[in-house]
Design an enzyme around this catalytic site. Structure first.
Site, PDB file in Angstrom:
ATOM      1  N   CYS A  55     -15.197  33.308  -9.785  1.00 60.02           N
ATOM      2  CA  CYS A  55     -15.924  33.585 -11.143  1.00 60.02           C
ATOM      3  C   CYS A  55     -16.852  33.523 -11.962  1.00 60.02           C
ATOM      4  CB  CYS A  55     -14.177  33.088 -12.506  1.00 60.02           C
ATOM      5  SG  CYS A  55     -14.753  33.127 -13.971  1.00 60.02           S
TER       6      CYS A  55
ATOM      7  N   CYS B 103     -16.626  31.101 -14.635  1.00 58.83           N
ATOM      8  CA  CYS B 103     -16.589  29.551 -13.595  1.00 58.83           C
ATOM      9  C   CYS B 103     -18.112  29.451 -12.645  1.00 58.83           C
ATOM     10  CB  CYS B 103     -15.704  29.432 -12.917  1.00 58.83           C
ATOM     11  SG  CYS B 103     -13.894  30.328 -13.159  1.00 58.83           S
TER      12      CYS B 103
END
Length: 218
Positions: free
Chosen positions: A74, A77
């Site tokens: 992600c 992230c």
């Protein structure tokens, strides 16, 4: 007239749903983790001959900052991992290690995440760091204004990613004190890209009191 009324009603319902989706009314409330709960979590190293150990080993002497990664691929992230890694020099001065846990180890996801994160990474295959009550954000996340603001912030920062792996269980960040000093900071992601405040992380890390062994006291 009837069709116009139906159309106006449908628009009104959609507008109300969009409004409610952008409040915190329907977000799952996180349950605070107890120290004993976190200490007893089983973690694994990521090499071929994996070693299993209790999570408390990460912080029992010097404390630790730990990121529970929602999904290594992600781009949000990866952005937060980069932000936390920017604290590494100051954490090193304090003698506080930086770690991350992931909930799955697939393909090259962790390897590709490592350039963004300047600490060791371990596997929490039972997803305990994401509990005690696991919270998920499903497709409602994509109609939240805050999530789109987070998307654009990360895109503008040059971050990219992929869609591999489980990404609905929300993550978080912990600052742990050594021994029984306890949990000094617990940040639970409320929506995709809800990053921890870096100033709060450093303030919590400065409260850490390293354990001294009996030989050091003599």
């Amino acid at each position: 007239m009837g069709m116009w009324s139906i159309g106006a009603g449908a628009i009104g319902v959609a507008a109300l749903a969009l409004l409610l989706a952008n409040t915190d009314m329907f977000l799952a409330k996180p349950e605070k983790a107890a120290l004993e709960y976190l200490e007893d979590i089983d973690l694994k190293t990521l090499e071929k001959d994996a070693v299993t150990f209790k999570a408390k080993a990460l912080w029992e002497k010097n404390g630790a900052v730990i990121m529970a990664v929602r999904r290594p691929g992600c781009f949000l992230c990866r952005e937060e991992a980069t932000d936390l890694s920017s604290l590494k020099p100051k954490l090193d001065e304090l003698g506080v290690p930086l770690y991350a846990v992931v909930k799955e180890h697939i393909k090259n996801e962790v390897k590709d995440f490592q350039p963004y994160f300047k600490g060791e990474i371990f596997l929490d295959e039972n997803k305990k760091f994401y509990g005690p009550q696991r919270r998920k954000m499903m497709f409602m996340g994509f109609v939240r204004l805050g999530v789109w603001q987070n998307f654009f912030r990360a895109w503008n920062g040059g971050f990219s990613g992929n869609l591999d792996g489980e990404g609905f269980i929300l993550g978080g960040v912990f600052v742990m004190g050594p021994g029984k000093q306890g949990i000094l900071l617990e940040h639970r992601e409320k929506e995709f890209g809800d990053k921890v405040n870096l100033t709060s992380v450093l303030e919590a890390a400065r409260k850490i009191r390293p354990q001294t062994s009996a030989s050091e006291k003599q």
